[in-house]
Design an enzyme around this catalytic site. Structure first.
Site, mmCIF file in Angstrom:
data_model
loop_
_atom_site.group_PDB
_atom_site.id
_atom_site.type_symbol
_atom_site.label_atom_id
_atom_site.label_comp_id
_atom_site.label_asym_id
_atom_site.label_seq_id
_atom_site.Cartn_x
_atom_site.Cartn_y
_atom_site.Cartn_z
ATOM 1 N N ASP A 7 1.253 -1.241 0.059
ATOM 2 C CA ASP A 7 -0.104 0.325 -0.063
ATOM 3 C C ASP A 7 1.160 1.280 0.139
ATOM 4 O O ASP A 7 2.122 1.063 0.515
ATOM 5 C CB ASP A 7 -1.188 -0.151 1.093
ATOM 6 C CG ASP A 7 -2.091 1.366 0.894
ATOM 7 O OD1 ASP A 7 -2.199 1.809 -0.142
ATOM 8 O OD2 ASP A 7 -2.542 1.982 1.834
ATOM 9 N N SER A 8 0.253 1.926 -0.464
ATOM 10 C CA SER A 8 1.339 3.680 -0.809
ATOM 11 C C SER A 8 0.805 4.084 0.923
ATOM 12 O O SER A 8 2.482 4.986 0.524
ATOM 13 C CB SER A 8 0.420 4.644 -1.406
ATOM 14 O OG SER A 8 -0.721 4.876 -0.565
ATOM 15 N N TYR A 39 -0.112 8.519 -2.427
ATOM 16 C CA TYR A 39 0.269 8.215 -4.052
ATOM 17 C C TYR A 39 -1.006 9.450 -4.698
ATOM 18 O O TYR A 39 -1.116 9.411 -5.902
ATOM 19 C CB TYR A 39 -0.059 7.268 -4.314
ATOM 20 C CG TYR A 39 1.344 6.215 -4.413
ATOM 21 C CD1 TYR A 39 2.007 7.003 -3.325
ATOM 22 C CD2 TYR A 39 1.330 5.198 -4.859
ATOM 23 C CE1 TYR A 39 3.743 5.850 -3.198
ATOM 24 C CE2 TYR A 39 3.081 4.518 -4.114
ATOM 25 C CZ TYR A 39 3.322 4.415 -4.015
ATOM 26 O OH TYR A 39 4.894 4.054 -2.976
ATOM 27 N N GLY A 40 -2.426 9.256 -3.618
ATOM 28 C CA GLY A 40 -3.218 9.642 -4.583
ATOM 29 C C GLY A 40 -3.839 10.631 -5.329
ATOM 30 O O GLY A 40 -4.770 11.384 -6.439
ATOM 31 N N CYS A 70 -3.419 -1.202 -2.582
ATOM 32 C CA CYS A 70 -3.477 0.099 -3.015
ATOM 33 C C CYS A 70 -4.205 1.028 -4.041
ATOM 34 O O CYS A 70 -3.981 0.161 -4.837
ATOM 35 C CB CYS A 70 -2.212 0.867 -2.964
ATOM 36 S SG CYS A 70 -2.440 2.828 -3.268
ATOM 37 N N GLU A 154 -5.091 9.873 7.789
ATOM 38 C CA GLU A 154 -3.236 9.723 7.776
ATOM 39 C C GLU A 154 -2.523 10.546 8.842
ATOM 40 O O GLU A 154 -2.092 10.393 9.707
ATOM 41 C CB GLU A 154 -2.217 9.847 6.814
ATOM 42 C CG GLU A 154 -3.009 9.052 5.832
ATOM 43 C CD GLU A 154 -2.051 7.498 5.416
ATOM 44 O OE1 GLU A 154 -0.132 7.842 6.591
ATOM 45 O OE2 GLU A 154 -2.013 6.869 5.239
ATOM 46 N N CYS A 181 -10.843 2.576 -1.818
ATOM 47 C CA CYS A 181 -9.762 2.981 -1.677
ATOM 48 C C CYS A 181 -8.934 2.883 0.189
ATOM 49 O O CYS A 181 -9.884 2.302 1.129
ATOM 50 C CB CYS A 181 -9.605 4.627 -0.711
ATOM 51 S SG CYS A 181 -8.069 5.705 -0.166
ATOM 52 N N HIS A 183 -7.785 3.315 2.438
ATOM 53 C CA HIS A 183 -7.592 3.908 3.981
ATOM 54 C C HIS A 183 -9.395 3.873 4.362
ATOM 55 O O HIS A 183 -9.845 4.644 5.784
ATOM 56 C CB HIS A 183 -7.811 5.276 3.974
ATOM 57 C CG HIS A 183 -6.268 5.751 3.371
ATOM 58 N ND1 HIS A 183 -5.534 4.755 3.051
ATOM 59 C CD2 HIS A 183 -5.340 6.471 4.648
ATOM 60 C CE1 HIS A 183 -3.870 5.213 3.493
ATOM 61 N NE2 HIS A 183 -3.621 5.327 4.045
HETATM 62 N N1 DGL Z 1 -3.108 3.457 -0.529
HETATM 63 C C1 DGL Z 1 -4.032 5.243 -1.165
HETATM 64 C C2 DGL Z 1 -5.785 4.077 -2.192
HETATM 65 O O1 DGL Z 1 -6.109 3.310 -2.135
HETATM 66 C C3 DGL Z 1 -4.602 5.990 -0.837
HETATM 67 C C4 DGL Z 1 -4.032 6.475 -0.205
HETATM 68 C C5 DGL Z 1 -3.216 7.801 -0.982
HETATM 69 O O2 DGL Z 1 -3.759 8.539 -1.983
HETATM 70 O O3 DGL Z 1 -1.857 6.387 -1.249
HETATM 71 O O4 DGL Z 1 -5.971 4.350 -3.017
#
Ligand code: DGL
Length: 260
Positions: A7-8, A39-40, A70, A154, A181, A183
Site C-alpha cells: 500500500d502507499s 499517491y492519490g 492500494c 493519516e 481506497c 484507508h
Molecule cells: N492507498 C491509497 C488508495 O487505496 C490511498 C492513499 C494515497 O493516496 O496514497 O487509493
C-alpha cells in the site's frame, strides 16, 4: 514463499488484517510507502515507478504473490506491471489488484446504480468505470473523488471527518457505494451511518477473493510457506505512523523501516 501486500501508506493494514484473519496460516510481508504517501494526487508515471520499486522489494523478499492493496496503484500501475514488469523480471510470480475483485463482488450483488468514492488519481484513471463496463455494462457508475479523506485519516483527523464525508456523499444519486481506497475501511461504520443504501468495503471482499484465487491456483498456493509469520515494513517510521498502524491493524504490531 510469501504473500506480499503493498500500500502507499498504512491503510492497507486494515485489509492485511482481514486477510490474515481469513488465511492465518500463510507468511505475509507488508510494505507501506509511508515516505511518499499519498499517491492519490500523483501522475500515472510516478505511481507506476513507485509501485515497481515496491515490487522489487517484495519479490526480492521472496513473495510469490503480491497484492496491490492500494487502489491508486491498482488503477494506475497494475496493468503495466503485469504486462511489462512481471514477464521481464519475475515471470513465475503474480501481482493481484483490488479493483477487479471489488467490481466482481458489487456486480454479483446485482447493483444497478453504483457510486465509487476514491482518490483523485483512481477517479482520473477511470479504472472502476472500465471494470464495470467489462463485467457489468448495464451498471451505472459515478466516480467521486474524496481527496481530503486520506490526509485526515493519516494525520489523526478522524474527528474532522464527519462534515467532509457528508460533503462528498452529498448529491450522489446511487443505491450502492463502493469504498475504493484502502484507508476508507477505517471509516466504513461512519459511512454506513450516513449512506442510505449498501456499502462495499474492501476489507470485507478481498480476503474471500484471495482464498478463492489460491484454491484455483494450486501452482502458486503450493509454493507458499505456512508458518504464520507476519512482517510489517514501512519506508519511513515515526511514533505517529506506529500509532496509526496499530489503529489500522486493530492490534499492536511492530513496524520495521526499510529502503526500497
Ligand atoms: N492507498 C491509497 C488508495 O487505496 C490511498 C492513499 C494515497 O493516496 O496514497 O487509493
Amino acid at each position: 514463499m510469501k504473500i506480499g501486500v503493498f500500500d502507499s501508506g498504512l491503510g492497507g493494514l486494515a485489509i492485511t488484517r482481514a486477510i490474515i484473519d481469513r488465511l492465518p496460516e500463510y507468511d505475509y510481508i507488508y510494505l507501506g510507502d509511508t515516505k511518499r504517501v499519498p499517491y492519490g494526487n500523483r501522475s500515472q508515471e510516478t505511481i507506476h515507478d513507485f509501485t515497481a520499486e515496491a515490487l522489487n522489494f517484495l519479490f526480492a523478499a521472496d513473495c510469490q504473490i503480491v497484492i496491490l492493496a492500494c487502489n491508486t496503484a491498482s488503477a494506475e500501475a497494475l496493468r503495466k506491471t503485469q504486462q511489462e514488469y512481471l514477464p521481464a523480471k519475475y515471470p513465475s510470480r503474480r501481482i493481484l489488484g483490488v479493483i477487479i475483485p471489488t467490481v466482481e463482488a458489487v456486480a454479483a450483488s446485482g447493483a444497478q446504480n453504483v457510486a465509487v468514492l476514491a482518490t483523485q488519481s483512481t477517479v482520473d484513471s477511470r479504472a472502476y468505470w472500465y471494470e464495470f463496463e467489462r463485467q457489468s455494462p448495464a451498471t451505472a457508475v459515478t466516480n467521486r473523488p474524496a481527496p481530503l479523506l486520506v490526509p485526515l485519516i493519516e494525520n489523526d483527523g478522524l474527528r474532522y471527518i464527519d462534515p467532509v464525508l457528508g460533503d462528498y456523499l452529498q448529491g450522489l444519486d446511487a443505491e450502492t457505494l463502493v469504498l475504493g481506497c484502502t484507508h476508507y475501511s477505517l471509516i466504513k461504520d461512519l459511512v454506513r451511518e450516513k449512506w442510505k443504501g449498501s456499502v462495499f468495503s474492501q476489507d470485507e471482499i478481498v480476503p474471500d477473493k484471495l482464498a478463492n484465487y489460491l484454491k484455483r491456483h494450486p501452482e502458486h498456493e503450493s509454493l507458499l510457506e505456512k508458518s504464520g509469520r507476519y512482517e510489517f515494513n514501512v519506508t519511513d517510521l515515526t511514533p505517529g505512523y506506529q500509532k496509526l498502524a496499530t489503529q489500522m491493524f486493530g492490534s499492536e504490531l511492530v513496524l520495521r523501516k526499510v529502503e526500497t
